[in-house]
Design a protein around this motif. Structure first.
Motif, PDB file in Angstrom:
ATOM      1  N   VAL A 186      18.036   1.481   8.440  1.00 57.81           N
ATOM      2  CA  VAL A 186      18.046   2.820   7.845  1.00 57.81           C
ATOM      3  C   VAL A 186      17.838   3.878   8.933  1.00 57.81           C
ATOM      4  CG1 VAL A 186      16.770   4.339   6.294  1.00 57.81           C
ATOM      5  CG2 VAL A 186      17.319   2.031   5.580  1.00 57.81           C
ATOM      6  N   LYS A 187      16.964   3.548   9.924  1.00 59.27           N
ATOM      7  CA  LYS A 187      16.680   4.489  11.023  1.00 59.27           C
ATOM      8  C   LYS A 187      17.924   4.716  11.879  1.00 59.27           C
ATOM      9  CE  LYS A 187      13.574   3.376  14.192  1.00 59.27           C
ATOM     10  NZ  LYS A 187      12.285   2.886  14.644  1.00 59.27           N
ATOM     11  N   GLU A 188      18.689   3.657  12.084  1.00 52.70           N
ATOM     12  CA  GLU A 188      19.875   3.749  12.944  1.00 52.70           C
ATOM     13  C   GLU A 188      20.973   4.612  12.366  1.00 52.70           C
ATOM     14  OE1 GLU A 188      20.967  -0.306  13.537  1.00 52.70           O
ATOM     15  OE2 GLU A 188      19.225  -0.680  14.815  1.00 52.70           O
ATOM     16  N   PRO A 201       0.805  -1.231   0.000  1.00 55.45           N
ATOM     17  CA  PRO A 201       0.000   0.000   0.000  1.00 55.45           C
ATOM     18  C   PRO A 201       0.835   1.277   0.000  1.00 55.45           C
ATOM     19  CG  PRO A 201      -0.050  -1.018   2.162  1.00 55.45           C
ATOM     20  CD  PRO A 201       0.691  -1.966   1.267  1.00 55.45           C
ATOM     21  N   VAL A 202       2.131   1.165   0.334  1.00 49.81           N
ATOM     22  CA  VAL A 202       2.941   2.401   0.355  1.00 49.81           C
ATOM     23  C   VAL A 202       3.867   2.484  -0.861  1.00 49.81           C
ATOM     24  CG1 VAL A 202       2.823   2.665   2.860  1.00 49.81           C
ATOM     25  CG2 VAL A 202       4.716   1.386   1.870  1.00 49.81           C
ATOM     26  N   ASP A 203       3.606   1.615  -1.826  1.00 46.60           N
ATOM     27  CA  ASP A 203       4.322   1.647  -3.110  1.00 46.60           C
ATOM     28  C   ASP A 203       5.836   1.534  -2.982  1.00 46.60           C
ATOM     29  OD1 ASP A 203       1.929   1.826  -4.500  1.00 46.60           O
ATOM     30  OD2 ASP A 203       1.890   4.008  -4.332  1.00 46.60           O
ATOM     31  N   ILE A 204       6.278   0.636  -2.122  1.00 44.10           N
ATOM     32  CA  ILE A 204       7.711   0.320  -2.127  1.00 44.10           C
ATOM     33  C   ILE A 204       7.871  -1.102  -2.694  1.00 44.10           C
ATOM     34  CG2 ILE A 204       8.420   1.923  -0.316  1.00 44.10           C
ATOM     35  CD1 ILE A 204       8.360  -0.356   1.690  1.00 44.10           C
ATOM     36  N   LYS A 213      18.639   2.504   1.474  1.00 45.14           N
ATOM     37  CA  LYS A 213      18.145   3.869   1.702  1.00 45.14           C
ATOM     38  C   LYS A 213      17.277   4.334   0.543  1.00 45.14           C
ATOM     39  CE  LYS A 213      20.565   7.046   4.605  1.00 45.14           C
ATOM     40  NZ  LYS A 213      21.692   7.959   4.707  1.00 45.14           N
ATOM     41  N   ASN A 214      17.735   4.073  -0.671  1.00 40.66           N
ATOM     42  CA  ASN A 214      16.987   4.515  -1.856  1.00 40.66           C
ATOM     43  C   ASN A 214      15.683   3.752  -2.053  1.00 40.66           C
ATOM     44  OD1 ASN A 214      18.999   6.316  -2.436  1.00 40.66           O
ATOM     45  ND2 ASN A 214      20.186   4.839  -3.628  1.00 40.66           N
ATOM     46  N   LEU A 215      15.593   2.588  -1.399  1.00 40.97           N
ATOM     47  CA  LEU A 215      14.371   1.772  -1.564  1.00 40.97           C
ATOM     48  C   LEU A 215      13.288   2.116  -0.532  1.00 40.97           C
ATOM     49  CD1 LEU A 215      16.187  -1.592  -2.365  1.00 40.97           C
ATOM     50  CD2 LEU A 215      14.654  -0.363  -3.912  1.00 40.97           C
ATOM     51  N   ASN A 216      13.606   3.078   0.334  1.00 43.14           N
ATOM     52  CA  ASN A 216      12.619   3.628   1.301  1.00 43.14           C
ATOM     53  C   ASN A 216      11.915   2.613   2.204  1.00 43.14           C
ATOM     54  OD1 ASN A 216      12.946   6.301   0.447  1.00 43.14           O
ATOM     55  ND2 ASN A 216      11.667   5.873  -1.347  1.00 43.14           N
ATOM     56  N   PRO A 217      12.637   1.696   2.856  1.00 47.58           N
ATOM     57  CA  PRO A 217      11.937   0.771   3.770  1.00 47.58           C
ATOM     58  C   PRO A 217      11.257   1.497   4.929  1.00 47.58           C
ATOM     59  CG  PRO A 217      14.320   0.629   4.070  1.00 47.58           C
ATOM     60  CD  PRO A 217      14.092   1.504   2.871  1.00 47.58           C
ATOM     61  N   ASN A 218      11.715   2.723   5.236  1.00 48.66           N
ATOM     62  CA  ASN A 218      11.124   3.507   6.325  1.00 48.66           C
ATOM     63  C   ASN A 218       9.645   3.815   6.086  1.00 48.66           C
ATOM     64  OD1 ASN A 218      12.470   4.984   4.218  1.00 48.66           O
ATOM     65  ND2 ASN A 218      11.778   6.849   5.236  1.00 48.66           N
ATOM     66  N   LYS A 219       9.200   3.721   4.823  1.00 48.97           N
ATOM     67  CA  LYS A 219       7.783   3.993   4.527  1.00 48.97           C
ATOM     68  C   LYS A 219       6.883   2.820   4.914  1.00 48.97           C
ATOM     69  CE  LYS A 219       7.842   7.075   0.539  1.00 48.97           C
ATOM     70  NZ  LYS A 219       7.496   7.072  -0.894  1.00 48.97           N
ATOM     71  N   HIS A 252      19.278  -6.532   1.364  1.00 50.56           N
ATOM     72  CA  HIS A 252      19.249  -6.323   2.821  1.00 50.56           C
ATOM     73  C   HIS A 252      20.625  -6.025   3.423  1.00 50.56           C
ATOM     74  CE1 HIS A 252      20.698 -10.351   4.085  1.00 50.56           C
ATOM     75  NE2 HIS A 252      20.209 -10.695   2.915  1.00 50.56           N
ATOM     76  N   ASP A 253      21.723  -6.383   2.726  1.00 51.23           N
ATOM     77  CA  ASP A 253      23.035  -6.034   3.299  1.00 51.23           C
ATOM     78  C   ASP A 253      23.731  -4.912   2.525  1.00 51.23           C
ATOM     79  OD1 ASP A 253      23.425  -7.587   1.133  1.00 51.23           O
ATOM     80  OD2 ASP A 253      24.613  -9.157   2.129  1.00 51.23           O
ATOM     81  N   ASN A 254      22.997  -4.214   1.694  1.00 49.72           N
ATOM     82  CA  ASN A 254      23.594  -3.078   0.967  1.00 49.72           C
ATOM     83  C   ASN A 254      22.931  -1.774   1.433  1.00 49.72           C
ATOM     84  OD1 ASN A 254      24.187  -1.078  -0.928  1.00 49.72           O
ATOM     85  ND2 ASN A 254      24.515  -2.576  -2.553  1.00 49.72           N
ATOM     86  N   HIS A 255      23.581  -1.109   2.383  1.00 48.88           N
ATOM     87  CA  HIS A 255      22.980   0.053   3.045  1.00 48.88           C
ATOM     88  C   HIS A 255      22.594   1.168   2.082  1.00 48.88           C
ATOM     89  CE1 HIS A 255      23.793  -0.453   7.573  1.00 48.88           C
ATOM     90  NE2 HIS A 255      23.522  -1.611   6.991  1.00 48.88           N
ATOM     91  N   ASP A 256      23.469   1.454   1.109  1.00 48.31           N
ATOM     92  CA  ASP A 256      23.173   2.561   0.177  1.00 48.31           C
ATOM     93  C   ASP A 256      21.931   2.263  -0.648  1.00 48.31           C
ATOM     94  OD1 ASP A 256      25.258   3.977   1.112  1.00 48.31           O
ATOM     95  OD2 ASP A 256      26.677   3.315  -0.423  1.00 48.31           O
ATOM     96  N   ASN A 257      21.878   1.040  -1.168  1.00 49.05           N
ATOM     97  CA  ASN A 257      20.694   0.676  -1.950  1.00 49.05           C
ATOM     98  C   ASN A 257      19.433   0.691  -1.081  1.00 49.05           C
ATOM     99  OD1 ASN A 257      22.336   0.359  -4.072  1.00 49.05           O
ATOM    100  ND2 ASN A 257      22.085  -1.855  -4.312  1.00 49.05           N
TER     101      ASN A 257
END
Ligand code: SF4
Ligand code: SF4
Length: 418
Positions: A415-417, A362-365, A381-387, A374-379
């Motif tokens: 990502v939050k950390e 529902p949040v279009d991610i 961030k761009n995938l917006n799991p925080n949504k 899951h082990d690539n921090h830069d990627n």
């Protein structure tokens, strides 16, 4: 935004059982959102029912004891997110002794906005739909145009709100009307499912007396109880971060009933109604319990468990809940369901790249991409799991039965950390 989907599930009768005599209560010093509390009592202290035993110092928000009795040595116990948290532990003396000042009542007609907000704070009222967000923070605004009452309860199996409405619809409507009056809010809309006939009938019996309260019926589909969809369906309005940006406050219907008890009896939030259900439970029911009781004790007092293979104990519903290693889970304010099911899923089949998890989110991610990175921090961030709102639809829909939501949830924390 992807379209909500219909999920079949059986719901229970509207009867509310009571189990309000736990031997011991465990009051955790951290909630599921990581908000911490400083304890104010020590071992051996006599604790009154309703006494403040801990406080979040940042927002001066208290937690109360749900029983009277003596505080004993604290230890760690599991809460609804599966984490072990240090607790204040109180041995119930079953005397239900209140502090004298707790008996003082105030006339509703004399409440000002500030009194009301302060009362929400000192009585520890939080969102009972699962957010555990302090309610006083939501109402602390001079520009509220709409009060929306979330009575959608869209997650399969969970029906405690439905039972609360059936038993207390008149008190709920009276309280909504009181809030409109005190907070000078022009209009309230109760949002519920079009299939929820018992709630619709219960409200319809009394709603004619309240010209400023309306009902809005939404499709029985998941996740239509998500705050963003409640606002969109009731008012056609979208917002950026919080509904208050558009002058809207959304409160869960059981929270309104807690506010009723606060206004009427000056009671802090120390009890709630919770659904206990699933194929592994002998007596499936809604039950009124003390905050801080253990789920295991409540279930044993309701007749216990059915003998099923591979029982899976879930704190919450099948979509948003968390599986637990034990049934010794503390009933916290956010916990609306305990579900015991048979764990028959084949796990760890490979992803077949069908994209269904993306289609339902529902949040279009893109849950599958988050899982694969899951082990690539830069990627990540761009995938917006925080949504992610942790609705669980990606896991539900996955043909390979992968717990996709877990990957997204962990990514969200990573990502939050940062
Ligand atoms: S759990 Fe998160 S990622 Fe999965 S569908 Fe729901 S919002 Fe999307
Ligand atoms: S739904 Fe499951 S199998 Fe399909 S892409 Fe997502 S993770 Fe892979």
């Amino acid at each position: 935004m992807n379209k909500p989907i219909h999920i079949d599930s059986s719901k229970l009768s509207n009867n509310i059982e009571k189990y309000i005599k736990p031997e011991v209560v465990y009051i955790p010093l951290e909630n599921k959102n990581g908000i911490t509390y400083k304890h104010l009592v020590k071992e051996g202290d006599y604790i009154y029912k309703g006494q403040v035993i801990a406080v979040n110092e940042k927002i001066n928000f208290p937690i109360h004891s749900s029983v009277s009795g003596y505080a004993v040595c604290g230890s760690k116990h599991i809460i609804s997110n599966g984490k072990k948290i240090k607790c204040v532990i109180i041995e119930n003396d079953f005397k239900e002794k209140y502090e004298k000042k707790k008996l003082v009542n105030k006339e509703i007609a004399s409440y000002t906005k500030d009194d009301f907000i302060e009362s929400l704070r000192i009585n520890g009222i939080t969102g009972l739909g699962g957010s555990d967000y302090p309610t006083f923070l939501k109402y602390d605004s001079d520009n509220i145009k709409y009060l929306l009452i979330n009575a959608v309860e869209c997650e399969p199996f969970i029906c405690c709100d439905k039972a609360v409405i059936y038993n207390y619809a008149d008190s709920i409507l009276e309280t909504i009307d009181n809030i409109l009056e005190i907070m000078k809010i022009p209009k309230a809309i109760i949002v519920t499912k079009d299939t929820n006939t018992s709630s619709i009938d219960s409200f319809n019996k009394y709603i004619g007396t309240y010209p400023n309260i309306q009902m809005c019926l939404v499709e029985d589909a998941y996740p239509n109880g998500w705050e963003r969809l409640v606002v969109k369906n009731a008012l056609g309005i979208e917002y950026n971060k919080y509904p208050i940006e558009k002058g809207i406050v959304v409160s869960n219907v059981s929270t309104i009933y807690a506010i009723y008890e606060m206004l009427k009896y000056n009671r802090p939030l120390t009890e709630r109604v919770i659904t206990i259900t699933g194929p592994g439970i002998k007596k499936k029911t809604n039950v009124k319990v003390k905050i801080g009781a253990l789920a295991s004790e409540i279930i044993m007092n309701l007749d216990g468990y059915k003998d099923i293979q591979n029982p899976l104990f879930i704190a919450g519903g099948p979509m948003m809940g968390n599986s637990m290693p034990t049934d010794d889970v503390i009933i916290t304010k956010d916990l609306n369901c305990i579900l015991v099911i048979e764990d028959h899923f084949e796990k760890n089949l490979p992803c077949i790249k069908c994209g269904k998890c993306i289609e339902v989110c529902p949040v279009d991610i893109a849950p599958v991409l988050i899982m694969n990175n899951h082990d690539n921090h830069d990627n990540l961030k761009n995938l917006n799991p925080n949504k992610c709102i942790e609705c669980g639809l990606c896991s539900y829909i996955c043909p390979s039965k992968i717990e996709v939501r877990e990957f997204v949830r962990i990514a969200k924390e990573k990502v939050k950390e940062e």
